[in-house]
Design a protein around this motif. Structure first.
Motif, mmCIF file in Angstrom:
data_model
loop_
_atom_site.group_PDB
_atom_site.id
_atom_site.type_symbol
_atom_site.label_atom_id
_atom_site.label_comp_id
_atom_site.label_asym_id
_atom_site.label_seq_id
_atom_site.Cartn_x
_atom_site.Cartn_y
_atom_site.Cartn_z
ATOM 1 N N LEU A 175 26.893 61.023 60.765
ATOM 2 C CA LEU A 175 27.039 60.465 59.425
ATOM 3 C C LEU A 175 25.699 60.334 58.726
ATOM 4 O O LEU A 175 25.576 60.673 57.539
ATOM 5 N N PHE A 176 24.683 59.857 59.419
ATOM 6 C CA PHE A 176 23.359 59.775 58.814
ATOM 7 C C PHE A 176 22.862 61.153 58.384
ATOM 8 O O PHE A 176 22.318 61.318 57.284
ATOM 9 N N ASN A 177 23.051 62.138 59.227
ATOM 10 C CA ASN A 177 22.570 63.475 58.890
ATOM 11 C C ASN A 177 23.282 64.021 57.661
ATOM 12 O O ASN A 177 22.640 64.584 56.751
ATOM 13 N N ALA A 178 24.600 63.846 57.588
ATOM 14 C CA ALA A 178 25.358 64.329 56.428
ATOM 15 C C ALA A 178 24.954 63.594 55.160
ATOM 16 O O ALA A 178 24.845 64.196 54.074
ATOM 17 N N ALA A 179 24.712 62.285 55.254
ATOM 18 C CA ALA A 179 24.298 61.513 54.079
ATOM 19 C C ALA A 179 22.895 61.895 53.642
ATOM 20 O O ALA A 179 22.613 61.995 52.439
ATOM 21 N N TRP A 180 22.005 62.115 54.601
ATOM 22 C CA TRP A 180 20.634 62.499 54.264
ATOM 23 C C TRP A 180 20.609 63.850 53.539
ATOM 24 O O TRP A 180 19.878 64.016 52.551
ATOM 25 N N LEU A 181 21.395 64.793 54.000
ATOM 26 C CA LEU A 181 21.433 66.097 53.330
ATOM 27 C C LEU A 181 21.913 65.973 51.896
ATOM 28 O O LEU A 181 21.492 66.749 51.020
ATOM 29 N N GLU A 210 14.251 57.518 53.728
ATOM 30 C CA GLU A 210 14.666 57.758 52.343
ATOM 31 C C GLU A 210 15.692 56.697 51.927
ATOM 32 O O GLU A 210 15.373 55.509 51.896
ATOM 33 N N ARG A 211 16.938 57.060 51.671
ATOM 34 C CA ARG A 211 17.916 56.117 51.120
ATOM 35 C C ARG A 211 18.929 55.634 52.178
ATOM 36 O O ARG A 211 19.992 55.127 51.834
ATOM 37 N N LEU A 212 18.555 55.745 53.434
ATOM 38 C CA LEU A 212 19.456 55.362 54.514
ATOM 39 C C LEU A 212 19.057 54.014 55.093
ATOM 40 O O LEU A 212 17.884 53.629 55.072
ATOM 41 N N GLY A 213 20.039 53.291 55.628
ATOM 42 C CA GLY A 213 19.758 52.018 56.259
ATOM 43 C C GLY A 213 20.666 51.810 57.458
ATOM 44 O O GLY A 213 21.770 52.359 57.533
ATOM 45 N N TYR A 214 20.197 50.986 58.387
ATOM 46 C CA TYR A 214 20.969 50.731 59.605
ATOM 47 C C TYR A 214 21.618 49.362 59.530
ATOM 48 O O TYR A 214 21.006 48.372 59.115
ATOM 49 N N ALA A 215 22.880 49.297 59.978
ATOM 50 C CA ALA A 215 23.616 48.049 60.075
ATOM 51 C C ALA A 215 23.949 47.762 61.534
ATOM 52 O O ALA A 215 24.593 48.583 62.205
ATOM 53 N N ILE A 216 23.520 46.620 62.036
ATOM 54 C CA ILE A 216 23.915 46.158 63.363
ATOM 55 C C ILE A 216 25.395 45.788 63.285
ATOM 56 O O ILE A 216 25.799 45.013 62.417
ATOM 57 N N THR A 217 26.222 46.359 64.181
ATOM 58 C CA THR A 217 27.663 46.439 63.928
ATOM 59 C C THR A 217 28.528 45.993 65.112
ATOM 60 O O THR A 217 29.129 46.828 65.805
ATOM 61 N N PRO A 218 28.611 44.696 65.406
ATOM 62 C CA PRO A 218 29.671 44.268 66.318
ATOM 63 C C PRO A 218 31.028 44.494 65.641
ATOM 64 O O PRO A 218 31.198 44.116 64.480
ATOM 65 N N ARG A 219 31.972 45.099 66.331
ATOM 66 C CA ARG A 219 33.243 45.389 65.667
ATOM 67 C C ARG A 219 33.889 44.118 65.127
ATOM 68 O O ARG A 219 34.123 43.983 63.946
ATOM 69 N N PHE A 220 34.213 43.206 66.020
ATOM 70 C CA PHE A 220 34.603 41.850 65.677
ATOM 71 C C PHE A 220 34.482 41.013 66.931
ATOM 72 O O PHE A 220 34.349 41.538 68.036
#
Length: 443
Positions: free
Chosen positions: A155-161, A203-213
């Protein structure tokens, strides 16, 4: 000879003429029936673009003599929509029937997400998913990947492109989920940190720490996620809270020491600015006040909540307690990528799902909560979600005459609120003529 770095190309200005919708800092709409949006594009490949001027066509053009202008007669330029919560691995299970949230997870979600260990499958779905977002006018999104690092990479790669502003992260879930999607407590945190190092703020990407629930993460994993969030304070946090009554009862059994479901996250250090929690239906005012005090926000997902029978977000209580919120599709529990469908569902919930039914959310307020207010929830106010000078140039071109019925209704609109509401009620992807990502056409 000493190395001489290549010169950056000179910035280029370009104008877009149409009716223009933007907002002031309080979310009140500003509208120009004949407006001009001026964008400056710079950087190698033109991947950086910002708005430098906006207003009436006559006044703005006088400040930029000789400006090249694209004219969009009969069209409306608006900020690109922001989707505060959705799951790209659930793209293929939209509309899958189930008795409620927990059966839906077991029957459809976990089997679908198990396929994202395959990098090829993840890349194919990521491309389709992002194309759907931009086709519907969404230019920024906070997205769940699966528990597999391969899904995040894809997903990051597709968004970066594509040059998109996108935030995502690897799902953390080390218990109460099947083989194929369950991760190891420590390895899941290690994988998350490696992905942060590789992709966060690229660039315009960011990381989210993601516990499902909370139910699918052990105490150790939740605490580890909180420690990771403290070490990387400019990352985002995303999870779910108080979506469903069965889920809420389950959390009470699993975490008897916590005052509430939300308190589970607070104890783990997962409430702070840039933390976005999906649903937030079954909260009390103490929880809402805690979210306000911590700077966290709710991602309101009305099509998902209606589809899964989870309940109704309390807009009145959010306003009373000052809890921040923005709108989200929650694909695939949500039933559409369309922000127009999301805004209409939020209107229905406001009319019927409150303690005192009959609340009418103004059309411009619905629009604001899918743009500027959503940007504020992400800590990105003044960056995306608006068309004021200094904002990144993510904007959409809409056609209020996209269908015969829409054309007939919008022609009779007596004011801006009627025009916006007609598009909310009657609109879909046909309304979106073009999405611009950093001023470039997404198509």
């Amino acid at each position: 000879m000493p190395f001489t770095p290549p010169k950056e190309p000179a910035p280029v200005l370009h104008g877009h003429r149409a009716a223009i919708l933007r907002f002031d800092a309080q979310g009140s709409p500003l509208y120009e029936s004949d407006g001009l949006l001026v964008v400056e594009t710079a950087g190698a490949g033109g991947r950086c673009a910002r708005i430098v001027d906006v207003g009436s066509h006559q006044a703005v053009l006088a400040r930029h003599p000789g400006l090249a202008v694209t004219h969009w007669p009969g069209k409306l330029i608006a900020p690109g929509f922001i989707d505060l919560h959705l799951h790209y691995p659930q793209t293929d299970i939209i509309g899958a029937p189930a008795d409620g949230l927990l059966p839906w997870l077991e029957t459809y979600t976990f089997p679908a997400e198990s396929r994202f260990a395959d990098a090829g499958h993840a890349a194919e779905v990521a491309g389709f998913f992002l194309n759907e977002l931009t086709r519907h006018g969404v230019t920024t999104a906070l997205v769940f990947a699966s528990s597999h690092p391969e899904s995040v990479q894809a997903l990051f790669n597709a968004a970066w492109l594509r040059g998109l502003r996108l935030i995502t992260g690897k799902v953390l879930q080390d218990r109460h989920c099947p083989d194929g999607v369950r991760d190891d407590t420590e390895q899941g945190l290690v994988d998350s940190e490696e992905l942060i190092d590789e992709w966060h703020l690229r660039e315009r990407l960011g990381y989210a720490i993601t516990p499902r629930f909370a139910p699918t993460s052990s105490d150790a994993q939740l605490r580890g996620a909180g420690e990771l969030a403290a070490f990387y304070p400019d990352t985002w946090i995303q999870s779910h809270v108080a979506e469903n009554l069965d889920e809420t009862r389950w959390v009470r059994e699993l975490f008897p020491e916590a005052r509430s479901y939300l308190d589970v996250y607070a104890r783990a250090g997962l409430l702070r600015p840039r933390a976005v929690y999906a649903h937030c239906i079954h909260l009390d005012d103490a929880d809402r006040a805690l979210m306000r005090e911590c700077g966290s926000a709710a991602a309101v997902s009305p099509t998902s909540n209606l589809f899964l029978g989870s309940g109704f977000f309390d807009f009145e209580a959010a306003a009373r307690t000052g809890m921040a919120w923005g709108l989200a599709s929650d694909v695939g529990g949500g039933t559409s990528f369309s922000p127009f469908h999301t805004m209409l569902a939020a209107y229905y919930v406001g009319r019927e799902g409150q303690t005192k039914p009959g609340l009418s959310l103004r059309p411009s307020a619905l629009w604001w909560h899918h743009t500027g207010a959503a940007a504020a929830a992400l800590g990105l106010e003044g960056v995306v979600g608006n068309l004021q000078p200094g904002c990144e140039a993510d904007f959409i071109v809409l056609d209020p005459q996209a269908t015969p019925l829409l054309a007939r209704r919008t022609a009779l609109a007596a004011n801006l609120e009627e025009l916006l509401f007609a598009m909310i009620v009657l609109g879909d992807d046909r309304l979106v003529v073009r999405s611009h990502i950093a001023a470039r056409p997404a198509d």
